[in-house]
Motif scaffolding. Sequence first.
Motif, PDB file in Angstrom:
ATOM      1  N   ARG A  19      48.735  24.642  10.164  1.00  0.00           N
ATOM      2  CA  ARG A  19      49.612  23.633  10.766  1.00  0.00           C
ATOM      3  C   ARG A  19      50.608  24.366  11.678  1.00  0.00           C
ATOM      4  NH1 ARG A  19      51.151  18.458   8.772  1.00  0.00           N
ATOM      5  NH2 ARG A  19      53.361  17.974   8.952  1.00  0.00           N
ATOM      6  N   PHE A  21      53.401  24.479  15.236  1.00  0.00           N
ATOM      7  CA  PHE A  21      54.240  23.790  16.229  1.00  0.00           C
ATOM      8  C   PHE A  21      54.920  24.820  17.114  1.00  0.00           C
ATOM      9  CE2 PHE A  21      57.001  24.441  12.594  1.00  0.00           C
ATOM     10  CZ  PHE A  21      58.256  24.696  13.104  1.00  0.00           C
ATOM     11  N   HIS A  54      65.320  25.541  13.075  1.00  0.00           N
ATOM     12  CA  HIS A  54      64.588  25.682  14.337  1.00  0.00           C
ATOM     13  C   HIS A  54      64.717  24.391  15.126  1.00  0.00           C
ATOM     14  CE1 HIS A  54      62.001  23.229  11.866  1.00  0.00           C
ATOM     15  NE2 HIS A  54      61.566  22.724  13.020  1.00  0.00           N
ATOM     16  N   THR A  56      62.221  21.969  17.195  1.00  0.00           N
ATOM     17  CA  THR A  56      60.813  21.720  17.527  1.00  0.00           C
ATOM     18  C   THR A  56      60.706  21.201  18.958  1.00  0.00           C
ATOM     19  OG1 THR A  56      60.284  21.138  15.241  1.00  0.00           O
ATOM     20  CG2 THR A  56      58.759  20.372  16.919  1.00  0.00           C
ATOM     21  N   PHE A  59      55.043  19.460  18.321  1.00  0.00           N
ATOM     22  CA  PHE A  59      54.252  19.578  17.099  1.00  0.00           C
ATOM     23  C   PHE A  59      52.780  19.574  17.497  1.00  0.00           C
ATOM     24  CE2 PHE A  59      51.932  17.587  13.575  1.00  0.00           C
ATOM     25  CZ  PHE A  59      52.243  18.480  12.558  1.00  0.00           C
ATOM     26  N   HIS A 136      66.469  18.209  18.658  1.00  0.00           N
ATOM     27  CA  HIS A 136      67.227  18.099  17.415  1.00  0.00           C
ATOM     28  C   HIS A 136      66.950  19.314  16.529  1.00  0.00           C
ATOM     29  CE1 HIS A 136      63.246  16.796  16.122  1.00  0.00           C
ATOM     30  NE2 HIS A 136      63.601  17.141  14.900  1.00  0.00           N
ATOM     31  N   THR A 138      66.791  19.820  12.404  1.00  0.00           N
ATOM     32  CA  THR A 138      66.878  19.167  11.098  1.00  0.00           C
ATOM     33  C   THR A 138      67.727  20.034  10.178  1.00  0.00           C
ATOM     34  OG1 THR A 138      64.721  18.147  11.384  1.00  0.00           O
ATOM     35  CG2 THR A 138      65.527  18.350   9.126  1.00  0.00           C
ATOM     36  N   ARG A 141      66.760  17.344   4.374  1.00  0.00           N
ATOM     37  CA  ARG A 141      65.710  16.374   4.078  1.00  0.00           C
ATOM     38  C   ARG A 141      66.172  15.523   2.906  1.00  0.00           C
ATOM     39  NH1 ARG A 141      61.861  17.532   7.427  1.00  0.00           N
ATOM     40  NH2 ARG A 141      61.783  19.644   8.263  1.00  0.00           N
ATOM     41  N   SER A 166      53.641  26.379  10.021  1.00  0.00           N
ATOM     42  CA  SER A 166      54.315  25.657   8.947  1.00  0.00           C
ATOM     43  C   SER A 166      53.487  25.862   7.686  1.00  0.00           C
ATOM     44  CB  SER A 166      54.410  24.176   9.329  1.00  0.00           C
ATOM     45  OG  SER A 166      54.869  23.432   8.237  1.00  0.00           O
ATOM     46  N   TYR A 175      58.595  28.256   7.738  1.00  0.00           N
ATOM     47  CA  TYR A 175      58.186  28.244   9.145  1.00  0.00           C
ATOM     48  C   TYR A 175      58.107  29.685   9.637  1.00  0.00           C
ATOM     49  CZ  TYR A 175      59.481  23.352   8.660  1.00  0.00           C
ATOM     50  OH  TYR A 175      59.580  22.061   8.225  1.00  0.00           O
TER      51      TYR A 175
HETATM   52  O1  3AM Z   1      62.122  19.628  11.377  1.00  0.00           O
HETATM   53  P1  3AM Z   1      61.644  19.102  12.700  1.00  0.00           P
HETATM   54  O2  3AM Z   1      61.786  17.628  12.830  1.00  0.00           O
HETATM   55  O3  3AM Z   1      62.174  19.837  13.870  1.00  0.00           O
HETATM   56  O4  3AM Z   1      59.345  17.026  11.725  1.00  0.00           O
HETATM   57  C1  3AM Z   1      58.494  18.128  11.581  1.00  0.00           C
HETATM   58  C2  3AM Z   1      59.174  19.453  11.802  1.00  0.00           C
HETATM   59  O5  3AM Z   1      60.106  19.381  12.820  1.00  0.00           O
HETATM   60  C3  3AM Z   1      57.492  18.098  12.680  1.00  0.00           C
HETATM   61  O6  3AM Z   1      57.080  19.421  12.888  1.00  0.00           O
HETATM   62  C4  3AM Z   1      58.078  20.317  12.412  1.00  0.00           C
HETATM   63  C5  3AM Z   1      57.462  21.292  11.448  1.00  0.00           C
HETATM   64  O7  3AM Z   1      56.851  20.604  10.403  1.00  0.00           O
HETATM   65  N1  3AM Z   1      56.333  17.276  12.352  1.00  0.00           N
HETATM   66  C6  3AM Z   1      55.632  17.298  11.210  1.00  0.00           C
HETATM   67  N2  3AM Z   1      54.607  16.421  11.278  1.00  0.00           N
HETATM   68  C7  3AM Z   1      54.665  15.835  12.487  1.00  0.00           C
HETATM   69  C8  3AM Z   1      53.887  14.869  13.176  1.00  0.00           C
HETATM   70  N3  3AM Z   1      52.811  14.316  12.615  1.00  0.00           N
HETATM   71  C9  3AM Z   1      55.779  16.395  13.173  1.00  0.00           C
HETATM   72  N4  3AM Z   1      56.097  16.021  14.413  1.00  0.00           N
HETATM   73  C10 3AM Z   1      55.318  15.086  14.998  1.00  0.00           C
HETATM   74  N5  3AM Z   1      54.255  14.530  14.414  1.00  0.00           N
END
Ligand code: 3AM
Length: 186
Positions: A19, A21, A54, A56, A59, A136, A138, A141, A166, A175
């Motif tokens: 997985r 990003f 981080h 993003t 993704f 943004h 995060t 959670r 991830s 990450y």
């Molecule tokens: O913590 P952020 O939001 O910056 O939200 C997830 C996380 O980013 C995002 O990818 C980052 C690492 O997991 N993410 C996970 N699944 C996703 C999806 N299906 C996604 N973003 C878009 N679509």
Amino acid sequence: MKNKSVGSAAEFAWQGERRLFLGILPDSHNARQLSSLLPQIPPPAKPVAVENLHLTLLFLGQSTARQAQQLCDALSQLSLPAFSVVLDQWQLWPSPAVLCLAGEVADPGLSELYLQLLCCAAAVGFAPPQHRLKPHITLARRSKTLPAMPSMQLQLAGSTLVLFHSASTGQGVSYRPLWQLALTQC
Ligand code: 3AM
């Protein structure tokens, strides 16, 4: 300035899929600012681990090593712009239940970089994102409500693009940077 990518063939040798990003790591000053906020987040929200902070950009989802290598090769051929972004809005996103510090896409460098990432990712077969880019970070959670947080203006300089893995571990998600590319200062 010539783009410089960092990452070796060993990083692209996994079996099956990972997985992935694309994003940015906060610099040490930003990381200190963000770290000071984490203890102020009240339960039941769970603050993100400092090393996982981080921004993003895109993704990608599940990827083979070959597909990731193709993407990084394509990105390395380009002169991708550096950017800056201000994150100053506390937001609660109900569906993923995350608390983030968010901002707007104001720098044309960020718009251009994002378009180039979209093009390269599509060219090697990644599905397009379902939402527009909302810069943004995060911070927590499992957030149910928006807590009262101190005002913050985080000026983030995007100077290095990072490909993250991830990874699910026994201690939760991690990450892990796999590859990096210096962005071009205009
Ligand atoms: O913590 P952020 O939001 O910056 O939200 C997830 C996380 O980013 C995002 O990818 C980052 C690492 O997991 N993410 C996970 N699944 C996703 C999806 N299906 C996604 N973003 C878009 N679509």
